[in-house]
Design a protein around this motif. Structure first.
Motif, short mmCIF file in Angstrom:
data_model
loop_
_atom_site.label_atom_id
_atom_site.label_comp_id
_atom_site.label_asym_id
_atom_site.label_seq_id
_atom_site.Cartn_x
_atom_site.Cartn_y
_atom_site.Cartn_z
N LYS A 1 0.83 -1.21 0.00
CA LYS A 1 0.00 0.00 0.00
C LYS A 1 0.86 1.25 0.00
N ALA A 2 1.94 1.23 0.77
CA ALA A 2 2.78 2.42 0.89
C ALA A 2 3.53 2.73 -0.40
N ILE A 3 4.01 1.69 -1.09
CA ILE A 3 4.80 1.93 -2.31
C ILE A 3 3.94 1.84 -3.57
N GLU A 4 2.63 1.57 -3.36
CA GLU A 4 1.67 1.51 -4.48
C GLU A 4 2.12 0.51 -5.54
N ARG A 5 2.46 -0.69 -5.06
CA ARG A 5 2.89 -1.75 -5.96
C ARG A 5 2.52 -3.09 -5.34
N LYS A 6 2.01 -4.00 -6.15
CA LYS A 6 1.68 -5.33 -5.65
C LYS A 6 2.97 -6.10 -5.36
N VAL A 7 3.06 -6.64 -4.16
CA VAL A 7 4.20 -7.44 -3.76
C VAL A 7 3.68 -8.82 -3.35
N ASP A 8 4.26 -9.88 -3.91
CA ASP A 8 3.81 -11.24 -3.64
C ASP A 8 4.67 -11.92 -2.58
N VAL B 1 7.36 2.87 29.90
CA VAL B 1 8.66 3.44 30.22
C VAL B 1 8.82 4.85 29.68
N THR B 2 8.34 5.09 28.48
CA THR B 2 8.57 6.38 27.82
C THR B 2 7.40 7.34 27.88
N GLY B 3 6.21 6.81 28.16
CA GLY B 3 5.02 7.65 28.14
C GLY B 3 4.52 7.95 26.74
N ARG B 4 5.13 7.29 25.73
CA ARG B 4 4.74 7.52 24.34
C ARG B 4 4.22 6.23 23.72
N THR B 5 3.21 6.36 22.87
CA THR B 5 2.68 5.20 22.15
C THR B 5 3.74 4.64 21.21
N PRO B 6 3.99 3.33 21.22
CA PRO B 6 5.00 2.79 20.32
C PRO B 6 4.62 2.98 18.87
N ARG B 7 5.62 3.16 18.03
CA ARG B 7 5.40 3.39 16.61
C ARG B 7 4.91 2.12 15.93
N THR B 8 4.02 2.29 14.96
CA THR B 8 3.47 1.15 14.22
C THR B 8 4.40 0.77 13.08
N PHE B 9 4.16 -0.42 12.53
CA PHE B 9 4.93 -0.86 11.36
C PHE B 9 4.63 0.04 10.17
N ALA B 10 3.39 0.50 10.05
CA ALA B 10 3.03 1.41 8.96
C ALA B 10 3.85 2.70 9.03
N GLN B 11 4.10 3.20 10.22
CA GLN B 11 4.94 4.39 10.37
C GLN B 11 6.37 4.10 9.95
N VAL C 1 7.34 1.88 7.76
CA VAL C 1 7.33 1.77 6.29
C VAL C 1 7.31 3.15 5.64
N ASP C 2 6.50 4.05 6.16
CA ASP C 2 6.45 5.41 5.60
C ASP C 2 7.83 6.07 5.66
N ASP C 3 8.58 5.79 6.72
CA ASP C 3 9.91 6.40 6.88
C ASP C 3 10.97 5.76 5.98
N HIS C 4 10.70 4.54 5.49
CA HIS C 4 11.72 3.81 4.73
C HIS C 4 11.24 3.36 3.35
N ALA C 5 10.12 3.89 2.90
CA ALA C 5 9.52 3.43 1.65
C ALA C 5 10.45 3.54 0.45
N GLU C 6 11.34 4.55 0.46
CA GLU C 6 12.21 4.75 -0.71
C GLU C 6 13.13 3.56 -0.96
N HIS C 7 13.41 2.78 0.08
CA HIS C 7 14.29 1.61 -0.09
C HIS C 7 13.61 0.51 -0.90
N PHE C 8 12.30 0.54 -0.99
CA PHE C 8 11.54 -0.55 -1.62
C PHE C 8 10.97 -0.18 -2.98
N ARG C 9 11.05 1.08 -3.34
CA ARG C 9 10.48 1.52 -4.63
C ARG C 9 11.43 1.25 -5.77
#
Length: 272
Positions: free
Chosen positions: A195-202, A249-259, A261-269
């Motif tokens: 979904k993030a890279i807008e390409r079907k991956v099998d 421990v941190t008082g912050r919600t842990p980051r999701t996998f979707a987040q 992916v958004d930060d690293h999407a360029e590696h997969f395009r």
């Protein structure tokens, strides 16, 4: 107050450096190549040449340091206890250790060091997904032997817990199991990535032995390759169950996998 961070340019180390700097702390980054590290790490960190697998050469790096972050890596088991001994002798008062997957000689030495310590026990790193980058870019496929869920954790969240343990009270003698907010199978991760890279991956299943051979081809020992692939073959309850340690421990919600992916999407395009 200065913290020495070993493995400072690694998947988690660079985030530990950044988090400590964000909190206004002095950071000494241990690296084999200070010039290259200076290009990778945030401004403000002091670069020192060396490696934690050669503790006999780290007296200068440890001088004036009150906090130490250790990442357990290959080759550290035999010399890690000496690193801990030298650190304590140099005046280090608090240690965090990012474990190697089990409580080995380094983790035990830290627990017996006589100073405040916290052990970080993350489950699978989200950054492991980067091993899919070439096949996704070039073929639009991911090849894995198993499709079990994994409670992946973001490396930046591991670093945030490390910084809290190094700087804040109340974490001494704790072993923290660290996960993200959800457990995902490879197929579910692929769906997020597609979904993030807008390409079907099998998803293409491969045999256990193929996965082992793939790792040994990169220089990993046979024993280590069997351990890694076996971890995916026989996931534990800890590895498949999301827990709230990061939040507590941190008082912050842990980051999701979707987040992640958004930060690293360029590696997969694909560049084509």
């Amino acid at each position: 107050m200065t913290t020495l961070v070993t493995g400072a340019t690694g998947n988690t180390g660079r985030h530990v450096v950044a988090e400590l700097l964000r909190r206004g702390q002095g950071v000494r980054a241990l690296t084999r190549d200070p010039v290259a590290a200076a290009r990778l790490l945030p401004a403000g960190a002091e670069m020192v040449a060396g490696t934690h697998t050669e503790p006999e050469r780290l007296d200068d790096a440890l001088r004036g340091v009150s906090r130490l972050h250790i990442t357990v890596t290959a080759g550290l088991a035999e010399v890690g206890p000496e690193l801990v001994r030298r650190a304590v002798g140099a005046g280090v008062e608090r240690i965090t250790v990012l474990w190697g997957g089990w409580v080995g000689p380094v983790e035990q030495a830290v627990a017996e060091s006589g100073v405040e310590w916290t052990r970080l026990e993350p489950q699978e790193f989200m950054a492991n997904t980067l091993t899919w980058a070439d096949s996704v870019r070039n073929e639009g496929v991911v090849r894995e032997p198993y499709d079990f869920p994994s409670a992946l954790v973001n490396e930046a969240d591991i670093a945030a817990v490390a910084a809290a343990a190094l700087l804040d009270d109340g974490h001494a003698g704790r072993a923290y199991n660290l996960t993200g907010p959800e457990a995902l199978t490879p197929r579910e991760r692929i769906a997020v990535l597609s979904k993030a890279i807008e390409r079907k991956v099998d998803f293409v299943p491969i045999a256990h032995e193929q996965a082992v051979e793939r790792l040994t081809a990169t220089g990993v020992s046979r024993a280590d390759a069997e351990y890694v692939v076996g971890w995916y073959a026989r996931p534990t309850e800890d590895s498949t169950t999301a827990v709230d340690t990061v939040q507590r421990v941190t008082g912050r919600t842990p980051r999701t996998f979707a987040q992640w992916v958004d930060d690293h999407a360029e590696h997969f395009r694909s560049s084509r």
